[in-house]
Design a protein around this motif. Structure first.
Motif, short mmCIF file in Angstrom:
data_model
loop_
_atom_site.label_atom_id
_atom_site.label_comp_id
_atom_site.label_asym_id
_atom_site.label_seq_id
_atom_site.Cartn_x
_atom_site.Cartn_y
_atom_site.Cartn_z
N ASP A 78 10.37 -8.98 6.14
CA ASP A 78 9.28 -8.94 7.11
C ASP A 78 8.13 -9.82 6.64
N ARG A 79 7.78 -10.80 7.43
CA ARG A 79 6.68 -11.70 7.07
C ARG A 79 5.31 -11.03 7.18
N GLY A 80 5.27 -9.83 7.72
CA GLY A 80 4.02 -9.09 7.83
C GLY A 80 3.72 -8.23 6.61
N PHE A 81 4.52 -8.38 5.56
CA PHE A 81 4.32 -7.65 4.30
C PHE A 81 4.33 -6.13 4.51
N ALA A 82 5.25 -5.66 5.34
CA ALA A 82 5.33 -4.23 5.65
C ALA A 82 6.09 -3.44 4.59
N PHE A 83 6.48 -4.08 3.51
CA PHE A 83 7.28 -3.42 2.47
C PHE A 83 6.56 -2.20 1.91
N GLU A 84 7.29 -1.09 1.81
CA GLU A 84 6.76 0.16 1.26
C GLU A 84 7.65 0.65 0.13
N LEU A 85 7.07 1.48 -0.73
CA LEU A 85 7.82 2.14 -1.80
C LEU A 85 8.15 3.56 -1.34
N LEU A 86 9.37 4.03 -1.60
CA LEU A 86 9.72 5.41 -1.31
C LEU A 86 9.24 6.27 -2.49
N ASP A 149 -8.13 8.57 -11.63
CA ASP A 149 -6.70 8.43 -11.87
C ASP A 149 -5.94 8.25 -10.56
N GLU A 150 -6.38 8.95 -9.52
CA GLU A 150 -5.76 8.80 -8.19
C GLU A 150 -5.95 7.37 -7.69
N GLU A 151 -7.15 6.83 -7.86
CA GLU A 151 -7.43 5.45 -7.44
C GLU A 151 -6.60 4.46 -8.25
N ALA A 152 -6.48 4.71 -9.55
CA ALA A 152 -5.69 3.83 -10.41
C ALA A 152 -4.22 3.84 -9.97
N LEU A 153 -3.69 5.02 -9.64
CA LEU A 153 -2.30 5.10 -9.19
C LEU A 153 -2.12 4.32 -7.88
N ALA A 154 -3.06 4.44 -6.97
CA ALA A 154 -2.97 3.69 -5.71
C ALA A 154 -2.99 2.19 -5.98
N GLU A 155 -3.80 1.74 -6.92
CA GLU A 155 -3.85 0.32 -7.27
C GLU A 155 -2.54 -0.14 -7.90
N ILE A 156 -1.96 0.71 -8.75
CA ILE A 156 -0.69 0.36 -9.39
C ILE A 156 0.41 0.27 -8.33
N GLU A 157 0.43 1.22 -7.39
CA GLU A 157 1.42 1.17 -6.31
C GLU A 157 1.29 -0.15 -5.54
N GLU A 158 0.07 -0.56 -5.23
CA GLU A 158 -0.13 -1.80 -4.49
C GLU A 158 0.30 -3.00 -5.34
N PHE A 159 0.03 -2.96 -6.64
CA PHE A 159 0.48 -4.04 -7.52
C PHE A 159 2.00 -4.15 -7.49
N VAL A 160 2.69 -3.01 -7.60
CA VAL A 160 4.16 -3.01 -7.61
C VAL A 160 4.68 -3.60 -6.30
N ARG A 161 4.09 -3.19 -5.20
CA ARG A 161 4.50 -3.68 -3.89
C ARG A 161 4.39 -5.21 -3.82
N VAL A 162 3.26 -5.73 -4.27
CA VAL A 162 3.03 -7.18 -4.23
C VAL A 162 3.95 -7.90 -5.23
N ALA A 163 4.14 -7.31 -6.41
CA ALA A 163 5.02 -7.91 -7.43
C ALA A 163 6.45 -8.04 -6.90
N VAL A 164 6.91 -7.01 -6.20
CA VAL A 164 8.26 -7.04 -5.64
C VAL A 164 8.38 -8.16 -4.60
N LEU A 165 7.38 -8.28 -3.75
CA LEU A 165 7.41 -9.34 -2.74
C LEU A 165 7.38 -10.72 -3.40
N LEU A 166 6.63 -10.86 -4.47
CA LEU A 166 6.57 -12.13 -5.20
C LEU A 166 7.95 -12.46 -5.81
N LEU A 167 8.57 -11.47 -6.44
CA LEU A 167 9.89 -11.69 -7.05
C LEU A 167 10.95 -11.99 -5.99
#
Length: 182
Positions: A78-86, A149-167
């Motif tokens: 999806d070119r709209g970057f709709a990728f989500e983590l389960l 810690d909740e905010e940090a986890l949300a940031e890490i989730e977003e990082f993972v999402r973007v890293a996966v799209l980059l890879l």
């Protein structure tokens, strides 16, 4: 464009239990995503390939694991970057959610390596992202935390999402685009 949503955590959990697989829903989705991000084939025997176990059966169409496959491939493309983590729902504990995120990363790394092989065609940013995912895969969840810690986890989730799209971009989309110009 993909408007296919991921199946629910509980439906994937039940499907994994029915197959007697020793992984969490997060690790299964991470593995499936890693396989596709590394250029692995979307074939009927995907479960055996992703789990590196030739004895595993093909997954029937319309089942939660098939829905996970369909949604994962659709979201990655999806070119709209709709990728989500389960991952578990927001009402799960911080420890459960962070543990699931680290499981997701472990699953991703294993299947990504199976799909991409020894010398993946990674950009400098892709290599850094892969190294960061490896650090997350080795992390240990904490049982409780505060709002920071909740905010940090949300940031890490977003990082993972973007890293996966980059890879995925490095290993699948870039070669696909190069082929179009040859």
């Amino acid at each position: 464009m993909s408007d296919v949503a991921l199946p629910s955590w509980s439906s994937v959990h039940d499907a994994i239990a029915a197959q007697r697989l020793g992984v969490s829903p997060a690790e299964m989705h991470g593995s499936l995503t890693g396989w596709f991000a590394g250029g692995g084939a979307d074939s009927p025997d995907w479960l055996a390939r992703v789990m590196a176990d030739d004895a595993l059966p093909q997954i029937a169409e319309g089942t939660p694991l098939d829905a996970l496959r369909v949604a994962s491939t659709g979201q990655l493309d999806d070119r709209g970057f709709a990728f989500e983590l389960l991952l578990p729902e927001a009402d799960a504990t911080l420890g459960e959610r962070s543990g699931a995120l680290f499981d997701w990363c472990r699953g991703f790394l294993g299947a990504f390596g199976l799909a991409v092989g020894e010398n993946p065609p990674l950009s400098e940013e892709g290599s850094e992202a892969l190294a960061d995912l490896a650090k997350l895969a080795a992390a240990t969840p904490q049982d409780d935390g505060d709002e920071d810690d909740e905010e940090a986890l949300a940031e890490i989730e977003e990082f993972v999402r973007v890293a996966v799209l980059l890879l995925h971009g490095d290993c699948v989309l870039a070669p696909r685009h190069r082929q179009q110009f040859n």
